[in-house]
Design an enzyme around this catalytic site. Structure first.
Site, mmCIF file in Angstrom:
data_model
loop_
_atom_site.group_PDB
_atom_site.id
_atom_site.type_symbol
_atom_site.label_atom_id
_atom_site.label_comp_id
_atom_site.label_asym_id
_atom_site.label_seq_id
_atom_site.Cartn_x
_atom_site.Cartn_y
_atom_site.Cartn_z
ATOM 1 N N LYS A 1 -109.769 -114.666 60.924
ATOM 2 C CA LYS A 1 -111.008 -115.402 60.609
ATOM 3 C C LYS A 1 -111.999 -115.286 61.767
ATOM 4 C CE LYS A 1 -108.752 -118.518 57.388
ATOM 5 N NZ LYS A 1 -107.916 -119.713 57.213
ATOM 6 N N GLN B 1 -106.729 -125.254 60.029
ATOM 7 C CA GLN B 1 -105.757 -124.392 59.355
ATOM 8 C C GLN B 1 -104.584 -125.228 58.824
ATOM 9 O OE1 GLN B 1 -106.084 -120.934 58.896
ATOM 10 N NE2 GLN B 1 -104.282 -121.193 57.610
ATOM 11 N N ASP C 1 -114.073 -125.142 54.076
ATOM 12 C CA ASP C 1 -112.912 -124.931 53.201
ATOM 13 C C ASP C 1 -113.136 -125.605 51.839
ATOM 14 O OD1 ASP C 1 -110.763 -123.353 53.748
ATOM 15 O OD2 ASP C 1 -109.588 -124.882 54.807
#
Ligand code: NAP
Length: 289
Positions: free
Chosen positions: A54, A98, A121
């Protein structure tokens, strides 16, 4: 094979190039690059790989990549304090924590602490609510990527029968909401669904997000259907090596489907590309106020 292969790698590369162009325009207008900060708690090797890729993709698009790696025994209060600090930081446009998180940390509390405007997200309850009500917000990256691939293959999907297998908040549920918002007729299947094969057999669009290798069989598929395989399963090979396979039995399904995504090279690359797109969108939304 009769199905057309949906090339997620190529589609993702095109989206990343578009994002890089958008980033350059943002820099020209505001004198700074959009920033994405990723937080990793613990030392799960797969998560560390995801976080690394990422960051790399972020820098390649011209964005500022921030990264925090915290020890596995980090108290929840420390993580919440870091998120509060990132929420207040004007140079951070996107925050991604994460998953999965260690057991001492309440995942829902962490997600709810992220500023919804920086929730790239798309998991904050406000963004979930906006998605379900068909309003503009940040959409989870994997279903967003699937939707771009479906649109590219089929164009207008109004009235199409869609079956989403899996009901996670990360993939299945937002996928179903996106398809519903696009006027498909949507069925959500899960581990308690009776006769999954019969549901799949009437679907013009099948999205499999289960985590069981090769579970969806080719003879379930309606001829000509668009099959999107979200599954990423690492399976051991007899020679001691391993390979990634999806939730769909690719060899048999590609004999019946009209379009199909490969694993790897289908949905996976779209997820990171959509994360970059979400970060750019969040940056523009913040400066416009
Ligand atoms: P998850 O949270 O474990 O959810 C799996 C879903 O599958 C659940 O809703 C479960 O039903 C359902 N399920 C389990 N067994 C089933 C069965 N026999 N028949 C029908 N449904 C069944 O997983 P996830 O996070 O959504 O991820 C799903 C897969 O996608 C995994 O392989 C993951 O690695 C992959 N993934 C890929 C990407 C990407 O970028 N390509 C991103 C995210 C995830 P219940 O709710 O009833 O338990």
């Amino acid at each position: 094979m009769t199905a057309m292969l949906i090339d997620g790698k190529a589609r993702a590369a095109a989206l990343r190039a578009d994002v890089a162009t958008g980033v350059a325009a943002f820099v020209a207008a505001h004198g700074r690059a959009p920033g994405l900060t990723v937080v990793l708690v613990g030392d799960d090797p797969a998560s560390a790989v995801y976080v690394g890729s990422k960051g790399k993709a972020c820098r390649e698009a011209g964005m500022i990549s921030g990264e925090y790696r915290l020890p596995a025994d980090t108290p929840e209060a420390d993580l919440l304090a870091l998120i509060a600090q990132l929420n207040a930081d004007g140079h951070v446009d996107g925050i991604l924590v994460q998953m999965p998180l260690p057991a001492q940390i309440d995942t829902d509390r962490v997600i709810a602490t992220i500023d919804p405007a920086k929730d790239v997200d798309g998991l904050h309850p406000i963004n979930t609510g906006l998605l379900v009500s068909g309003r503009k917000g940040l959409v989870p990256c994997t279903p967003s990527g699937c939707m771009l691939l479906i649109r590219e293959a089929l164009g207008n999907i109004a009235g199409a029968e869609a079956v989403v297998i899996g009901r996670s908040i990360l993939v299945g549920k937002p996928m179903a909401a996106l398809l519903t918002n696009a006027s498909a007729t949507v069925t959500i299947a899960h581990s308690r669904t009776r006769d999954l094969a019969a549901h799949v057999a009437r679907a013009d669009i099948v999205v499999a997000a289960v985590g069981i290798p090769g579970m969806v069989k080719g003879d379930w598929i309606k001829p000509g259907a668009c099959v999107i395989d979200v599954g990423i399963n690492r399976v051991a090979l007899p020679d001691g090596k391993s390979r990634l396979i999806g939730d769909v039995d690719f060899d048999s399904a590609s004999q019946r489907a009209g379009w199909i995504t490969p694993v790897p090279g289908g949905v996976g690359p779209m997820t990171i590309a959509c994360l970059l797109a979400n970060t750019l969108e969040a940056a523009w939304a913040r400066v416009r106020g």
